[in-house]
Design a protein around this motif. Structure first.
Motif, PDB file in Angstrom:
ATOM      1  N   ALA A   3       0.822  -1.214   0.000  1.00  0.00           N
ATOM      2  CA  ALA A   3       0.000   0.000   0.000  1.00  0.00           C
ATOM      3  C   ALA A   3       0.855   1.263   0.000  1.00  0.00           C
ATOM      4  O   ALA A   3       0.525   2.245  -0.693  1.00  0.00           O
ATOM      5  CB  ALA A   3      -0.935  -0.024   1.204  1.00  0.00           C
ATOM      6  N   ASP A   4       1.936   1.273   0.759  1.00  0.00           N
ATOM      7  CA  ASP A   4       2.805   2.461   0.808  1.00  0.00           C
ATOM      8  C   ASP A   4       3.372   2.785  -0.567  1.00  0.00           C
ATOM      9  O   ASP A   4       3.397   3.946  -0.981  1.00  0.00           O
ATOM     10  CB  ASP A   4       3.952   2.233   1.795  1.00  0.00           C
ATOM     11  N   THR A   5       3.805   1.760  -1.276  1.00  0.00           N
ATOM     12  CA  THR A   5       4.404   1.954  -2.600  1.00  0.00           C
ATOM     13  C   THR A   5       3.361   2.444  -3.602  1.00  0.00           C
ATOM     14  O   THR A   5       3.627   3.355  -4.400  1.00  0.00           O
ATOM     15  CB  THR A   5       5.039   0.646  -3.093  1.00  0.00           C
ATOM     16  N   ILE A   6       2.165   1.841  -3.570  1.00  0.00           N
ATOM     17  CA  ILE A   6       1.103   2.243  -4.498  1.00  0.00           C
ATOM     18  C   ILE A   6       0.685   3.687  -4.239  1.00  0.00           C
ATOM     19  O   ILE A   6       0.566   4.494  -5.176  1.00  0.00           O
ATOM     20  CB  ILE A   6      -0.114   1.305  -4.362  1.00  0.00           C
ATOM     21  N   ALA A   7       0.470   4.025  -2.962  1.00  0.00           N
ATOM     22  CA  ALA A   7       0.039   5.383  -2.635  1.00  0.00           C
ATOM     23  C   ALA A   7       1.101   6.409  -3.014  1.00  0.00           C
ATOM     24  O   ALA A   7       0.785   7.480  -3.549  1.00  0.00           O
ATOM     25  CB  ALA A   7      -0.302   5.480  -1.147  1.00  0.00           C
ATOM     26  N   ALA A   8       2.357   6.097  -2.742  1.00  0.00           N
ATOM     27  CA  ALA A   8       3.444   7.017  -3.084  1.00  0.00           C
ATOM     28  C   ALA A   8       3.552   7.191  -4.594  1.00  0.00           C
ATOM     29  O   ALA A   8       3.771   8.307  -5.091  1.00  0.00           O
ATOM     30  CB  ALA A   8       4.759   6.496  -2.512  1.00  0.00           C
ATOM     31  N   ALA A 166     -13.335  -0.482   0.422  1.00  0.00           N
ATOM     32  CA  ALA A 166     -13.233  -0.883   1.824  1.00  0.00           C
ATOM     33  C   ALA A 166     -12.657   0.265   2.645  1.00  0.00           C
ATOM     34  O   ALA A 166     -11.894   1.101   2.144  1.00  0.00           O
ATOM     35  CB  ALA A 166     -12.344  -2.120   1.954  1.00  0.00           C
ATOM     36  N   THR A 167     -13.041   0.335   3.905  1.00  0.00           N
ATOM     37  CA  THR A 167     -12.552   1.400   4.787  1.00  0.00           C
ATOM     38  C   THR A 167     -11.028   1.427   4.776  1.00  0.00           C
ATOM     39  O   THR A 167     -10.383   0.412   5.047  1.00  0.00           O
ATOM     40  CB  THR A 167     -13.052   1.171   6.216  1.00  0.00           C
ATOM     41  N   PRO A 168     -10.434   2.564   4.445  1.00  0.00           N
ATOM     42  CA  PRO A 168      -8.962   2.618   4.390  1.00  0.00           C
ATOM     43  C   PRO A 168      -8.351   2.466   5.782  1.00  0.00           C
ATOM     44  O   PRO A 168      -8.939   2.887   6.786  1.00  0.00           O
ATOM     45  CB  PRO A 168      -8.679   4.004   3.803  1.00  0.00           C
ATOM     46  N   ILE A 169      -7.174   1.881   5.825  1.00  0.00           N
ATOM     47  CA  ILE A 169      -6.455   1.807   7.089  1.00  0.00           C
ATOM     48  C   ILE A 169      -5.843   3.177   7.379  1.00  0.00           C
ATOM     49  O   ILE A 169      -5.679   4.003   6.471  1.00  0.00           O
ATOM     50  CB  ILE A 169      -5.369   0.716   7.058  1.00  0.00           C
ATOM     51  N   PRO A 170      -5.522   3.475   8.645  1.00  0.00           N
ATOM     52  CA  PRO A 170      -4.907   4.776   8.963  1.00  0.00           C
ATOM     53  C   PRO A 170      -3.680   5.051   8.105  1.00  0.00           C
ATOM     54  O   PRO A 170      -2.855   4.171   7.857  1.00  0.00           O
ATOM     55  CB  PRO A 170      -4.550   4.632  10.440  1.00  0.00           C
ATOM     56  N   GLY A 171      -3.587   6.300   7.637  1.00  0.00           N
ATOM     57  CA  GLY A 171      -2.469   6.697   6.808  1.00  0.00           C
ATOM     58  C   GLY A 171      -2.754   6.687   5.323  1.00  0.00           C
ATOM     59  O   GLY A 171      -1.882   7.062   4.533  1.00  0.00           O
ATOM     60  N   PHE A 172      -3.996   6.292   4.942  1.00  0.00           N
ATOM     61  CA  PHE A 172      -4.334   6.194   3.526  1.00  0.00           C
ATOM     62  C   PHE A 172      -5.737   6.740   3.266  1.00  0.00           C
ATOM     63  O   PHE A 172      -6.579   6.817   4.166  1.00  0.00           O
ATOM     64  CB  PHE A 172      -4.266   4.741   3.045  1.00  0.00           C
ATOM     65  N   GLY A 173      -5.978   7.096   2.016  1.00  0.00           N
ATOM     66  CA  GLY A 173      -7.288   7.540   1.591  1.00  0.00           C
ATOM     67  C   GLY A 173      -7.498   7.225   0.131  1.00  0.00           C
ATOM     68  O   GLY A 173      -6.578   6.778  -0.575  1.00  0.00           O
ATOM     69  N   PHE A 174      -8.724   7.464  -0.329  1.00  0.00           N
ATOM     70  CA  PHE A 174      -9.072   7.256  -1.726  1.00  0.00           C
ATOM     71  C   PHE A 174      -9.477   8.587  -2.336  1.00  0.00           C
ATOM     72  O   PHE A 174     -10.189   9.371  -1.708  1.00  0.00           O
ATOM     73  CB  PHE A 174     -10.212   6.247  -1.860  1.00  0.00           C
ATOM     74  N   GLY A 175      -9.031   8.836  -3.576  1.00  0.00           N
ATOM     75  CA  GLY A 175      -9.273  10.134  -4.172  1.00  0.00           C
ATOM     76  C   GLY A 175      -9.630  10.091  -5.639  1.00  0.00           C
ATOM     77  O   GLY A 175      -9.368   9.111  -6.352  1.00  0.00           O
ATOM     78  N   LEU A 176     -10.247  11.185  -6.090  1.00  0.00           N
ATOM     79  CA  LEU A 176     -10.575  11.426  -7.485  1.00  0.00           C
ATOM     80  C   LEU A 176     -10.124  12.824  -7.855  1.00  0.00           C
ATOM     81  O   LEU A 176     -10.132  13.728  -7.020  1.00  0.00           O
ATOM     82  CB  LEU A 176     -12.089  11.336  -7.722  1.00  0.00           C
ATOM     83  N   THR A 177      -9.757  13.021  -9.109  1.00  0.00           N
ATOM     84  CA  THR A 177      -9.518  14.355  -9.646  1.00  0.00           C
ATOM     85  C   THR A 177     -10.385  14.521 -10.888  1.00  0.00           C
ATOM     86  O   THR A 177     -10.917  13.540 -11.426  1.00  0.00           O
ATOM     87  CB  THR A 177      -8.041  14.592  -9.992  1.00  0.00           C
ATOM     88  N   THR A 178     -10.510  15.756 -11.354  1.00  0.00           N
ATOM     89  CA  THR A 178     -11.340  15.961 -12.532  1.00  0.00           C
ATOM     90  C   THR A 178     -10.628  15.554 -13.814  1.00  0.00           C
ATOM     91  O   THR A 178     -11.259  15.063 -14.747  1.00  0.00           O
ATOM     92  CB  THR A 178     -11.789  17.431 -12.635  1.00  0.00           C
ATOM     93  N   TYR A 179      -9.300  15.735 -13.865  1.00  0.00           N
ATOM     94  CA  TYR A 179      -8.571  15.490 -15.110  1.00  0.00           C
ATOM     95  C   TYR A 179      -7.407  14.528 -14.899  1.00  0.00           C
ATOM     96  O   TYR A 179      -6.893  14.380 -13.782  1.00  0.00           O
ATOM     97  CB  TYR A 179      -8.026  16.802 -15.684  1.00  0.00           C
ATOM     98  N   GLN A 180      -6.982  13.926 -16.002  1.00  0.00           N
ATOM     99  CA  GLN A 180      -5.781  13.097 -15.991  1.00  0.00           C
ATOM    100  C   GLN A 180      -4.528  13.948 -16.070  1.00  0.00           C
ATOM    101  O   GLN A 180      -3.465  13.542 -15.614  1.00  0.00           O
ATOM    102  CB  GLN A 180      -5.794  12.126 -17.179  1.00  0.00           C
ATOM    103  N   LEU A 194      -7.959   6.654  -6.727  1.00  0.00           N
ATOM    104  CA  LEU A 194      -6.546   6.477  -6.412  1.00  0.00           C
ATOM    105  C   LEU A 194      -6.340   6.237  -4.924  1.00  0.00           C
ATOM    106  O   LEU A 194      -6.915   6.956  -4.087  1.00  0.00           O
ATOM    107  CB  LEU A 194      -5.764   7.722  -6.819  1.00  0.00           C
ATOM    108  N   LEU A 195      -5.530   5.255  -4.590  1.00  0.00           N
ATOM    109  CA  LEU A 195      -5.051   5.117  -3.218  1.00  0.00           C
ATOM    110  C   LEU A 195      -3.979   6.175  -3.004  1.00  0.00           C
ATOM    111  O   LEU A 195      -3.015   6.260  -3.769  1.00  0.00           O
ATOM    112  CB  LEU A 195      -4.471   3.727  -2.984  1.00  0.00           C
TER     113      LEU A 195
END
Length: 243
Positions: A3-8, A166-180, A194-195
């Protein structure tokens, strides 16, 4: 990858090295205390888009012109970005925040409210509407995200995607942006939410995301910190332009 690698990786490639992800939201959990975090930011390139700032009033976050005399078209840039009901917290990039709020207040649903809305009418970009809800009525909390975007074959139609990760574990969240990223027209966000990292206190997260956004295009950023115990909240914000 863990998870750390994906989020980073997501943070670096989609935000830090992306000149124009547009508006964005993240719902996650702090890594250092028992709080939830809702992050929301706006970016802008035109004079009309840049002529705004965040104002926090209690649990509400809204946009406001820096100079009202210079406002060209307020319809897509002036709105309530964060609203709250008891143990329900909403965030979006437009006036659909109010649509969702009114629906939930009268017994409706998140999905039902957004079924009445379309992607933004700003051709040729047809900016997506991105929305999120944090539900703390049951522990540990639930995240719902939605994006309404133009159909690639016929942009007069709207494609609708709702996500319940699924509920994120502490230190992470899920996000969206309008554009790529940059383009003409601007390419809509693509793929699953995005994680992303939520490392440190609310103040640290505010600094991290503000510093990651492109310095020329960032306008305002806010972090709502919400107690998982009693639902109390506070909003931290940063504005590039002030009156």
């Amino acid at each position: 990858m863990n998870a750390d690698t994906i989020a980073a990786h997501n943070f670096e490639h989609h935000l830090q090295h992306n000149p124009y992800p547009g508006r964005g939201l993240v719902i996650g959990r702090s890594s250092v205390d028992e709080t939830w975090l809702i992050i929301y930011w706006i970016m802008g390139r035109s004079a009309n888009s840049r002529n705004r700032q965040f104002i926090a009033e209690g649990s509400t976050l809204r946009t406001e012109p820096v100079d009202a005399a210079l406002v060209d078209d307020p319809s897509l840039i002036i709105y309530e970005a964060m609203l709250a009901l008891p143990f329900l917290y909403l965030v979006s990039n437009g006036d659909q925040t109010r649509t969702i709020y009114e629906a939930l207040k009268t017994g409706g649903s998140f999905d039902g409210a957004l079924a009445r809305r379309e992607r933004e009418p700003d051709a040729p970009h047809y900016t997506p509407r991105i929305s999120g809800m944090l539900d703390l009525r049951r522990s540990p909390g639930a995240v719902t995200l939605n994006i309404l975007k133009a159909n690639p074959l016929d942009p007069t139609n709207t494609d609708r995607f709702t996500y319940r990760p699924a509920t994120p574990i502490p230190g992470f969240g899920f996000g969206l942006t309008t554009y790529q990223g940059e383009g003409n027209p601007l390419p809509s966000f693509s793929g699953d939410p995005l994680l992303l990292p939520c490392t440190g206190s609310a103040e640290a997260v505010l600094d991290t995301y503000w510093n990651a956004l492109n310095e020329d295009n960032r306008i305002s950023l806010a972090v709502k910190q919400i107690s998982a115990q009693d639902g109390t909240s506070k909003i931290l914000l940063r504005n590039r332009f002030t009156a």
